[in-house]
Design an enzyme around this catalytic site. Structure first.
Site, short mmCIF file in Angstrom:
data_model
loop_
_atom_site.label_atom_id
_atom_site.label_comp_id
_atom_site.label_asym_id
_atom_site.label_seq_id
_atom_site.Cartn_x
_atom_site.Cartn_y
_atom_site.Cartn_z
N ASP A 1 51.36 44.52 32.56
CA ASP A 1 52.41 45.34 33.17
C ASP A 1 53.64 45.46 32.29
O ASP A 1 54.19 46.54 32.09
CB ASP A 1 52.79 44.77 34.54
N ASN B 1 48.38 51.04 36.34
CA ASN B 1 48.65 50.87 37.77
C ASN B 1 49.90 50.02 37.97
O ASN B 1 49.98 49.21 38.88
CB ASN B 1 47.45 50.23 38.47
N ASP C 1 54.50 40.36 48.28
CA ASP C 1 53.57 39.94 47.23
C ASP C 1 52.91 38.60 47.50
O ASP C 1 51.86 38.29 46.92
CB ASP C 1 54.29 39.89 45.88
N GLU D 1 48.78 47.65 44.66
CA GLU D 1 47.70 47.94 43.70
C GLU D 1 46.40 48.28 44.40
O GLU D 1 45.56 49.01 43.87
CB GLU D 1 47.52 46.75 42.76
N HIS E 1 45.31 41.89 40.80
CA HIS E 1 45.56 40.53 40.33
C HIS E 1 45.88 39.56 41.46
O HIS E 1 45.44 38.40 41.45
CB HIS E 1 46.70 40.53 39.30
N ARG E 2 46.63 40.01 42.46
CA ARG E 2 47.03 39.10 43.53
C ARG E 2 45.86 38.75 44.45
O ARG E 2 45.81 37.65 45.00
CB ARG E 2 48.20 39.69 44.32
N LYS F 1 47.23 41.58 34.39
CA LYS F 1 48.35 42.42 34.83
C LYS F 1 49.64 41.63 34.91
O LYS F 1 50.71 42.14 34.56
CB LYS F 1 48.02 43.03 36.19
#
Length: 422
Positions: free
Chosen positions: A47, A89, A309, A337, A383-384, A409
């Site tokens: 990112d 993204n 998040d 995302e 990623h999360r 990311k």
């Protein structure tokens, strides 16, 4: 695909990379400053790579060493690149750099990947038009790709028609000092993720621009000015620290994240008091925060509008609590995302957790981790999702994460640091 091994007796000290949110905001301020700034400990990831590459295309000289970046700010002069600006993204960069591009002269095309073409940016478009910007969604969807015929910002009054994404608001604030006259910004409706707005204002102040705001962040007055170059230290990423604190919570172990300070600029650090409500022991240790998990996790009901998040992280912890947890005010997870509200529920259900979903909340029926089983976990290229579901694998045998490389990311060496816990 990576398989997570269950772990017992975790007792670890870890560091996490620099905050993604702080890095991207400080990078914009440094790029617009009049002179050379140094960012110490910025996040190096996919990112932030997109963000810095885009700024380079706009004429900003950025030199990267292992632990610091040197940015030669342009004083607000933004060059129109020959090529389109592609941001994958990276929602934060797309929103921020749309406003940065508006400071330039000439045509800018802001584009991203297929998912970015589905992520709304209409409220930001409307607010920028209020400052005289000629901007449109090329496909007419109020999503990227965008075309900006830039001539700078008029300033004066504009309105952000909704505050559900703090990124719209932060984007406008970061560039507002460079308008031709003092800017005023009004936000309509509920403002979510307020800690990210406070972070933006703090970073702007650190670079020399102080903004007047209403207590509830519904209105702002931004003076004309230029960011001042400086050295800036980026604290560790609290969102990424959440997976390690959660690891302690679900295993009954102890993990100290050594580089997320108290107090922190990051709202996601407030996950730690929530873990304390669930029975964890929390302590400040050196320059970091340590969490020790309890023999039995209590369920929790909480409004997570300000901490979207870490919702997947908290949801995984709640799956191992003994009782029903409710996580509410999270409708904005659907424009991340991936649709993180649905994705989190789907993947917890895949390992045997009963989850009910509604438009803006989820209800998790925890049974202390009993009756759960292994499964292949979809990450949705998010990623999360990958990192939060890895936490479940510390208690449940047979958790296998597909597409695990998506962590680049925000946390490229996550798997090395996570597997070092056991």
């Amino acid at each position: 695909m990576i398989e997570i091994r269950p772990a017992q007796n975790i007792d670890a000290n870890v560091t996490v990379p620099g905050s993604k949110s702080i890095t991207q905001r400080a990078l914009i301020a440094a790029a617009l400053a009049d002179g050379k700034s140094i960012l110490h400990g910025p996040l190096v990831s996919e990112d932030t790579g997109y963000s810095s590459a885009a700024l380079s295309l706009m004429g900003i000289d950025i030199h990267k060493d292992v632990h610091q970046w040197s940015i030669c700010g342009s004083g607000g002069i933004i060059k129109a690149p020959e090529d389109d600006i592609y941001l994958g993204n990276n929602g934060t960069a797309t929103r921020f750099l749309t406003s940065v591009a508006a400071l330039g002269t000439g045509e800018f095309i802001i584009d991203g990947d297929e998912r970015m073409h589905e992520r709304p940016i209409g409220p930001l478009i409307k607010a920028l038009r209020g400052w005289g910007v000629d901007i449109e969604s090329i496909q007419g969807t109020a999503c990227p790709p965008l075309s900006i015929l830039a001539t700078g910002l008029d300033g004066g009054k504009t309105m952000l028609p909704e505050g559900k994404s703090s990124q719209y608001l932060s984007s406008l604030l970061l560039v507002a000092p460079y308008a031709r006259k003092p800017a005023e910004l009004e936000v309509i409706g509920e403002i979510l993720s307020k800690p990210y707005v406070a972070m933006t204002l703090d970073i702007m102040a650190e670079f020399g621009i102080r903004v007047e705001s209403a207590v509830d962040f519904s209105s702002f007055s931004i003076p004309c000015g230029t960011y001042q170059p400086r050295e800036y230290w980026v604290e560790g990423d609290a969102s990424n620290a959440s997976y390690f604190w959660a690891a302690a919570a679900v295993t009954g172990g102890r993990v100290c994240v050594d580089n997320v300070p108290v107090p922190s600029l990051q709202g996601d650090a407030m996950l730690v008091p929530l873990l304390a409500r669930m029975g964890c022991e929390v302590e400040q240790s050196g320059h970091g925060i340590a969490v020790t998990g309890p023999p039995r996790l209590e369920p929790i009901s909480v409004d997570m509008g300000d901490m979207p998040d870490v919702v997947p992280t908290l949801a995984v912890v709640a799956a191992f609590a003994d009782g029903v947890s409710e996580i509410s005010n999270i409708e904005h997870l659907r424009i991340k995302e991936c649709d993180r509200l649905s994705a989190t529920a789907n993947e917890l259900s895949r390992i045997g957790v009963q989850v009910e979903t509604f438009s803006d909340r989820m209800v998790i029926h925890g049974r202390g981790g009993n009756g759960l089983h292994g499964a292949e976990i979809e990450t949705y290229q998010d990623h999360r999702m990958a990192m939060s579901m890895a936490v479940a694998g510390l208690r449940v045998e047979g958790i296998r994460i597909k597409g695990e490389e998506c962590v680049v990311k925000s946390f490229p060496d996550f798997w090395d640091r996570f597997t070092n816990l056991y």
